[in-house]
Design a protein around this motif. Structure first.
Motif, PDB file in Angstrom:
ATOM      1  N   GLN A  45       0.837  -1.209   0.000  1.00  0.00           N
ATOM      2  CA  GLN A  45       0.000   0.000   0.000  1.00  0.00           C
ATOM      3  C   GLN A  45       0.871   1.257   0.000  1.00  0.00           C
ATOM      4  N   GLU A  46       1.909   1.267   0.800  1.00  0.00           N
ATOM      5  CA  GLU A  46       2.801   2.417   0.863  1.00  0.00           C
ATOM      6  C   GLU A  46       3.536   2.635  -0.458  1.00  0.00           C
ATOM      7  N   LEU A  47       3.842   1.551  -1.151  1.00  0.00           N
ATOM      8  CA  LEU A  47       4.552   1.662  -2.428  1.00  0.00           C
ATOM      9  C   LEU A  47       3.737   2.373  -3.503  1.00  0.00           C
ATOM     10  N   LEU A  48       2.420   2.339  -3.399  1.00  0.00           N
ATOM     11  CA  LEU A  48       1.563   2.978  -4.401  1.00  0.00           C
ATOM     12  C   LEU A  48       1.840   4.475  -4.510  1.00  0.00           C
ATOM     13  N   ASN A  49       2.209   5.108  -3.412  1.00  0.00           N
ATOM     14  CA  ASN A  49       2.447   6.550  -3.402  1.00  0.00           C
ATOM     15  C   ASN A  49       3.909   6.928  -3.220  1.00  0.00           C
ATOM     16  N   HIS A  50       4.787   5.949  -3.309  1.00  0.00           N
ATOM     17  CA  HIS A  50       6.213   6.236  -3.084  1.00  0.00           C
ATOM     18  C   HIS A  50       6.903   6.678  -4.375  1.00  0.00           C
ATOM     19  N   ALA A  51       7.771   7.650  -4.246  1.00  0.00           N
ATOM     20  CA  ALA A  51       8.653   8.064  -5.335  1.00  0.00           C
ATOM     21  C   ALA A  51      10.007   8.365  -4.722  1.00  0.00           C
ATOM     22  N   PRO A  52      11.089   7.971  -5.390  1.00  0.00           N
ATOM     23  CA  PRO A  52      12.406   8.277  -4.827  1.00  0.00           C
ATOM     24  C   PRO A  52      12.639   9.784  -4.807  1.00  0.00           C
ATOM     25  N   LYS A  53      13.513  10.225  -3.933  1.00  0.00           N
ATOM     26  CA  LYS A  53      13.878  11.645  -3.898  1.00  0.00           C
ATOM     27  C   LYS A  53      15.379  11.744  -4.107  1.00  0.00           C
ATOM     28  N   LEU A  54      15.762  12.379  -5.183  1.00  0.00           N
ATOM     29  CA  LEU A  54      17.170  12.601  -5.474  1.00  0.00           C
ATOM     30  C   LEU A  54      17.464  14.071  -5.236  1.00  0.00           C
ATOM     31  N   LEU A  57      23.719  18.314  -5.106  1.00  0.00           N
ATOM     32  CA  LEU A  57      24.372  19.406  -4.398  1.00  0.00           C
ATOM     33  C   LEU A  57      25.549  19.945  -5.202  1.00  0.00           C
ATOM     34  N   ASN A  58      25.931  21.184  -4.924  1.00  0.00           N
ATOM     35  CA  ASN A  58      27.126  21.743  -5.549  1.00  0.00           C
ATOM     36  C   ASN A  58      28.326  21.499  -4.626  1.00  0.00           C
ATOM     37  N   GLU A  59      29.456  22.106  -4.951  1.00  0.00           N
ATOM     38  CA  GLU A  59      30.681  21.897  -4.178  1.00  0.00           C
ATOM     39  C   GLU A  59      30.593  22.422  -2.755  1.00  0.00           C
ATOM     40  N   GLN A  60      29.661  23.316  -2.484  1.00  0.00           N
ATOM     41  CA  GLN A  60      29.459  23.842  -1.131  1.00  0.00           C
ATOM     42  C   GLN A  60      28.335  23.099  -0.400  1.00  0.00           C
ATOM     43  N   ASN A  61      27.894  21.986  -0.962  1.00  0.00           N
ATOM     44  CA  ASN A  61      26.807  21.167  -0.410  1.00  0.00           C
ATOM     45  C   ASN A  61      25.491  21.932  -0.305  1.00  0.00           C
ATOM     46  N   LYS A  62      25.250  22.819  -1.245  1.00  0.00           N
ATOM     47  CA  LYS A  62      23.966  23.516  -1.341  1.00  0.00           C
ATOM     48  C   LYS A  62      23.136  22.834  -2.422  1.00  0.00           C
ATOM     49  N   VAL A  63      21.843  22.704  -2.198  1.00  0.00           N
ATOM     50  CA  VAL A  63      20.960  22.041  -3.159  1.00  0.00           C
ATOM     51  C   VAL A  63      20.896  22.854  -4.446  1.00  0.00           C
ATOM     52  N   VAL A  64      21.174  22.181  -5.573  1.00  0.00           N
ATOM     53  CA  VAL A  64      21.058  22.853  -6.868  1.00  0.00           C
ATOM     54  C   VAL A  64      19.849  22.359  -7.651  1.00  0.00           C
ATOM     55  N   ARG A  65      19.414  21.127  -7.372  1.00  0.00           N
ATOM     56  CA  ARG A  65      18.176  20.630  -7.976  1.00  0.00           C
ATOM     57  C   ARG A  65      17.740  19.355  -7.279  1.00  0.00           C
ATOM     58  N   THR A  66      16.481  19.013  -7.467  1.00  0.00           N
ATOM     59  CA  THR A  66      15.934  17.768  -6.944  1.00  0.00           C
ATOM     60  C   THR A  66      15.182  17.065  -8.062  1.00  0.00           C
ATOM     61  N   ALA A  67      14.948  15.786  -7.886  1.00  0.00           N
ATOM     62  CA  ALA A  67      14.193  15.003  -8.857  1.00  0.00           C
ATOM     63  C   ALA A  67      13.517  13.862  -8.113  1.00  0.00           C
ATOM     64  N   ASN A  68      12.514  13.260  -8.749  1.00  0.00           N
ATOM     65  CA  ASN A  68      11.878  12.098  -8.136  1.00  0.00           C
ATOM     66  C   ASN A  68      11.888  10.895  -9.071  1.00  0.00           C
ATOM     67  N   ILE A  69      12.735  10.962 -10.098  1.00  0.00           N
ATOM     68  CA  ILE A  69      12.954   9.803 -10.956  1.00  0.00           C
ATOM     69  C   ILE A  69      14.443   9.569 -11.088  1.00  0.00           C
ATOM     70  N   ILE A  70      14.827   8.319 -11.198  1.00  0.00           N
ATOM     71  CA  ILE A  70      16.225   7.970 -11.361  1.00  0.00           C
ATOM     72  C   ILE A  70      16.536   8.022 -12.855  1.00  0.00           C
ATOM     73  N   PRO A  71      17.525   8.823 -13.257  1.00  0.00           N
ATOM     74  CA  PRO A  71      17.806   8.958 -14.683  1.00  0.00           C
ATOM     75  C   PRO A  71      18.266   7.630 -15.302  1.00  0.00           C
ATOM     76  N   VAL A  72      17.863   7.403 -16.537  1.00  0.00           N
ATOM     77  CA  VAL A  72      18.257   6.207 -17.277  1.00  0.00           C
ATOM     78  C   VAL A  72      19.628   6.474 -17.902  1.00  0.00           C
ATOM     79  N   GLN A  73      20.531   5.532 -17.746  1.00  0.00           N
ATOM     80  CA  GLN A  73      21.856   5.683 -18.328  1.00  0.00           C
ATOM     81  C   GLN A  73      21.957   4.832 -19.592  1.00  0.00           C
TER      82      GLN A  73
END
Length: 75
Positions: A45-54, A57-73
């Motif tokens: 049931q919990e998996l139905l609404n789960h999405a990963p959170k990526l 960070l930059n070199e100063q460990n500040k958030v530069v972007r977020t995503a909820n899908i894992i990119p395909v390589q």
């Protein structure tokens, strides 16, 4: 890059500090790029609404972007 498993200690919010402690500290040094992956157990049931959170960070460990899908390589 070497993979290792260690534990988490909550740090100060917004501090930008990522510290590797214990025996894992012998495998990382200041300036290394660290990929942190956390795992959890979910029931079906919990998996139905789960999405990963990526969080990227930059070199100063500040958030530069977020995503909820894992990119395909490409192979």
């Amino acid at each position: 890059g070497e993979r290792f498993t260690t534990y988490v200690i909550l740090g100060g919010a917004g501090s930008g500090i990522i510290s590797v402690n214990g025996s894992a500290a012998h495998r990382a040094k200041p300036g290394d790029r660290v990929i942190i992956c956390a795992y959890a157990n979910y029931n079906e049931q919990e998996l139905l609404n789960h999405a990963p959170k990526l969080v990227y960070l930059n070199e100063q460990n500040k958030v530069v972007r977020t995503a909820n899908i894992i990119p395909v390589q490409a192979a």
